[in-house]
Design a protein around this motif. Structure first.
Motif, mmCIF file in Angstrom:
data_model
loop_
_atom_site.group_PDB
_atom_site.id
_atom_site.type_symbol
_atom_site.label_atom_id
_atom_site.label_comp_id
_atom_site.label_asym_id
_atom_site.label_seq_id
_atom_site.Cartn_x
_atom_site.Cartn_y
_atom_site.Cartn_z
ATOM 1 N N TRP A 62 -4.999 1.393 -23.856
ATOM 2 C CA TRP A 62 -5.569 0.094 -23.491
ATOM 3 C C TRP A 62 -7.099 0.117 -23.625
ATOM 4 O O TRP A 62 -7.691 -0.793 -24.182
ATOM 5 C CB TRP A 62 -5.176 -0.275 -22.060
ATOM 6 N N ASN A 63 -7.727 1.165 -23.121
ATOM 7 C CA ASN A 63 -9.185 1.244 -23.170
ATOM 8 C C ASN A 63 -9.711 1.402 -24.589
ATOM 9 O O ASN A 63 -10.816 0.971 -24.895
ATOM 10 C CB ASN A 63 -9.686 2.379 -22.278
ATOM 11 N N GLU A 64 -8.911 1.998 -25.465
ATOM 12 C CA GLU A 64 -9.313 2.174 -26.857
ATOM 13 C C GLU A 64 -9.054 0.924 -27.697
ATOM 14 O O GLU A 64 -9.910 0.480 -28.459
ATOM 15 C CB GLU A 64 -8.555 3.356 -27.462
ATOM 16 N N VAL A 65 -7.882 0.326 -27.554
ATOM 17 C CA VAL A 65 -7.464 -0.776 -28.422
ATOM 18 C C VAL A 65 -7.827 -2.137 -27.855
ATOM 19 O O VAL A 65 -8.271 -3.025 -28.561
ATOM 20 C CB VAL A 65 -5.935 -0.696 -28.686
ATOM 21 N N ARG A 66 -7.608 -2.336 -26.585
ATOM 22 C CA ARG A 66 -7.807 -3.618 -25.898
ATOM 23 C C ARG A 66 -7.380 -4.812 -26.734
ATOM 24 O O ARG A 66 -8.194 -5.577 -27.222
ATOM 25 C CB ARG A 66 -9.252 -3.782 -25.515
ATOM 26 N N PRO A 67 -6.070 -4.989 -26.874
ATOM 27 C CA PRO A 67 -5.589 -6.073 -27.733
ATOM 28 C C PRO A 67 -6.073 -7.436 -27.222
ATOM 29 O O PRO A 67 -6.018 -7.714 -26.031
ATOM 30 C CB PRO A 67 -4.066 -5.959 -27.649
ATOM 31 N N GLY A 68 -6.550 -8.254 -28.130
ATOM 32 C CA GLY A 68 -7.068 -9.570 -27.769
ATOM 33 C C GLY A 68 -5.999 -10.642 -27.720
ATOM 34 O O GLY A 68 -6.268 -11.772 -27.338
ATOM 35 N N GLU A 69 -4.801 -10.295 -28.119
ATOM 36 C CA GLU A 69 -3.713 -11.276 -28.124
ATOM 37 C C GLU A 69 -2.419 -10.584 -27.711
ATOM 38 O O GLU A 69 -2.340 -9.358 -27.674
ATOM 39 C CB GLU A 69 -3.554 -11.886 -29.508
ATOM 40 N N VAL A 70 -1.423 -11.372 -27.401
ATOM 41 C CA VAL A 70 -0.121 -10.827 -27.048
ATOM 42 C C VAL A 70 0.497 -10.212 -28.301
ATOM 43 O O VAL A 70 0.541 -10.842 -29.357
ATOM 44 C CB VAL A 70 0.793 -11.939 -26.476
ATOM 45 N N LEU A 71 0.947 -8.989 -28.171
ATOM 46 C CA LEU A 71 1.553 -8.298 -29.317
ATOM 47 C C LEU A 71 2.957 -8.831 -29.575
ATOM 48 O O LEU A 71 3.696 -9.147 -28.647
ATOM 49 C CB LEU A 71 1.625 -6.796 -29.037
ATOM 50 N N ARG A 72 3.334 -8.890 -30.839
ATOM 51 C CA ARG A 72 4.704 -9.256 -31.209
ATOM 52 C C ARG A 72 5.630 -8.110 -30.843
ATOM 53 O O ARG A 72 5.197 -6.969 -30.701
ATOM 54 C CB ARG A 72 4.778 -9.529 -32.710
ATOM 55 N N SER A 73 6.920 -8.414 -30.738
ATOM 56 C CA SER A 73 7.876 -7.388 -30.296
ATOM 57 C C SER A 73 7.864 -6.164 -31.212
ATOM 58 O O SER A 73 7.921 -5.033 -30.731
ATOM 59 C CB SER A 73 9.281 -7.965 -30.171
ATOM 60 N N ARG A 74 7.755 -6.359 -32.521
ATOM 61 C CA ARG A 74 7.721 -5.207 -33.444
ATOM 62 C C ARG A 74 6.499 -4.332 -33.181
ATOM 63 O O ARG A 74 6.579 -3.104 -33.249
ATOM 64 C CB ARG A 74 7.702 -5.684 -34.894
ATOM 65 N N ASP A 75 5.362 -4.977 -32.889
ATOM 66 C CA ASP A 75 4.140 -4.226 -32.604
ATOM 67 C C ASP A 75 4.261 -3.478 -31.272
ATOM 68 O O ASP A 75 3.820 -2.333 -31.161
ATOM 69 C CB ASP A 75 2.934 -5.161 -32.578
ATOM 70 N N ARG A 76 4.859 -4.123 -30.271
ATOM 71 C CA ARG A 76 5.061 -3.451 -28.978
ATOM 72 C C ARG A 76 5.982 -2.244 -29.145
ATOM 73 O O ARG A 76 5.728 -1.185 -28.570
ATOM 74 C CB ARG A 76 5.634 -4.433 -27.948
ATOM 75 N N GLU A 77 7.023 -2.412 -29.945
ATOM 76 C CA GLU A 77 7.943 -1.297 -30.197
ATOM 77 C C GLU A 77 7.219 -0.140 -30.884
ATOM 78 O O GLU A 77 7.438 1.027 -30.548
ATOM 79 C CB GLU A 77 9.129 -1.762 -31.035
ATOM 80 N N ALA A 78 6.349 -0.445 -31.825
ATOM 81 C CA ALA A 78 5.599 0.605 -32.530
ATOM 82 C C ALA A 78 4.672 1.356 -31.572
ATOM 83 O O ALA A 78 4.558 2.589 -31.642
ATOM 84 C CB ALA A 78 4.789 -0.001 -33.681
ATOM 85 N N VAL A 79 4.030 0.630 -30.672
ATOM 86 C CA VAL A 79 3.162 1.276 -29.683
ATOM 87 C C VAL A 79 3.994 2.176 -28.772
ATOM 88 O O VAL A 79 3.615 3.319 -28.499
ATOM 89 C CB VAL A 79 2.372 0.222 -28.871
ATOM 90 N N LEU A 80 5.128 1.676 -28.293
ATOM 91 C CA LEU A 80 6.012 2.491 -27.444
ATOM 92 C C LEU A 80 6.456 3.757 -28.166
ATOM 93 O O LEU A 80 6.459 4.845 -27.584
ATOM 94 C CB LEU A 80 7.223 1.672 -27.002
ATOM 95 N N GLU A 81 6.822 3.617 -29.445
ATOM 96 C CA GLU A 81 7.230 4.790 -30.227
ATOM 97 C C GLU A 81 6.100 5.813 -30.297
ATOM 98 O O GLU A 81 6.339 7.018 -30.203
ATOM 99 C CB GLU A 81 7.659 4.371 -31.622
ATOM 100 N N SER A 82 4.867 5.339 -30.492
ATOM 101 C CA SER A 82 3.727 6.273 -30.572
ATOM 102 C C SER A 82 3.520 6.993 -29.245
ATOM 103 O O SER A 82 3.176 8.172 -29.237
ATOM 104 C CB SER A 82 2.458 5.528 -31.009
ATOM 105 N N TRP A 83 3.751 6.318 -28.136
ATOM 106 C CA TRP A 83 3.609 6.963 -26.826
ATOM 107 C C TRP A 83 4.693 8.018 -26.604
ATOM 108 O O TRP A 83 4.460 8.994 -25.915
ATOM 109 C CB TRP A 83 3.657 5.945 -25.702
ATOM 110 N N LEU A 84 5.866 7.791 -27.155
ATOM 111 C CA LEU A 84 6.958 8.759 -26.987
ATOM 112 C C LEU A 84 6.710 10.053 -27.749
ATOM 113 O O LEU A 84 7.312 11.076 -27.443
ATOM 114 C CB LEU A 84 8.286 8.142 -27.426
ATOM 115 N N THR A 85 5.824 10.021 -28.724
ATOM 116 C CA THR A 85 5.540 11.221 -29.524
ATOM 117 C C THR A 85 4.306 11.972 -29.042
ATOM 118 O O THR A 85 3.993 13.015 -29.596
ATOM 119 C CB THR A 85 5.370 10.854 -31.011
ATOM 120 N N VAL A 86 3.620 11.423 -28.044
ATOM 121 C CA VAL A 86 2.402 12.083 -27.544
ATOM 122 C C VAL A 86 2.765 13.225 -26.625
ATOM 123 O O VAL A 86 3.677 13.201 -25.880
ATOM 124 C CB VAL A 86 1.502 11.069 -26.789
#
Length: 164
Positions: free
Chosen positions: A140-164
């Protein structure tokens, strides 16, 4: 909002942040805190399981149809939207104690099944000590999205967190 998580600076809630009189479930790097009148807190090592139940899930087609019907009804002044759906956060401690707390869904109409599955997978990693909510606040502190993310984008972010 990303998946079942509401990220607000350094705060991460399951569902939406609570209203002044309501309860909420706050995730921190140290553990889980239920806020409100029945305030309680558990460190991650004491949490055996953390789930979100009764999550509203719909396919993309149904979500878009619901959204379109809502807009049309509102334009005709024929409909007043309901409040957000209520979900249940269920926490089980290592001693077998189970605590349930109601929270409101943050999704406007519903979540995708994939979003829910990825979110629950991330919660499982938190309880096993394999990941930390600090990852979400760092994003959040790095990206700070300015708009609501679409479901595909939210899924991609979640996937990236699962690999950290």
């Amino acid at each position: 909002m990303v998946g079942l998580f509401w990220i607000n600076g350094e705060e991460i809630y399951l569902g939406t942040p609570p209203a002044a009189e309501g309860s909420g479930v706050l995730l921190t790097p140290a553990g889980v805190r239920i806020t409100g009148d029945a305030s309680r807190e558990w460190p991650w090592p004491a949490v055996l399981d953390l789930r979100v139940e009764d999550v509203p899930v719909r396919s993309a087609v149904v979500r878009w149809a619901s959204r379109a019907a809502s807009v049309a009804a509102a334009a005709l002044d024929a409909w007043v939207p309901d409040g957000p759906p209520e979900m249940t956060v269920a926490l089980t401690t290592a001693e077998g104690e189970r605590t349930e707390t109601p929270v409101y869904a943050a999704a406007a109409t519903a979540y995708t099944q994939r979003e829910v599955d990825l979110s629950l997978g991330l919660l499982a990693r938190f309880t096993r000590g394999e990941a930390s909510p600090a990852t979400l606040t760092a994003w959040w502190n790095e990206v700070r999205p300015g708009e609501v993310l679409r479901s595909r984008d939210r899924e991609a972010v979640l996937e990236s967190w699962l690999t950290v």
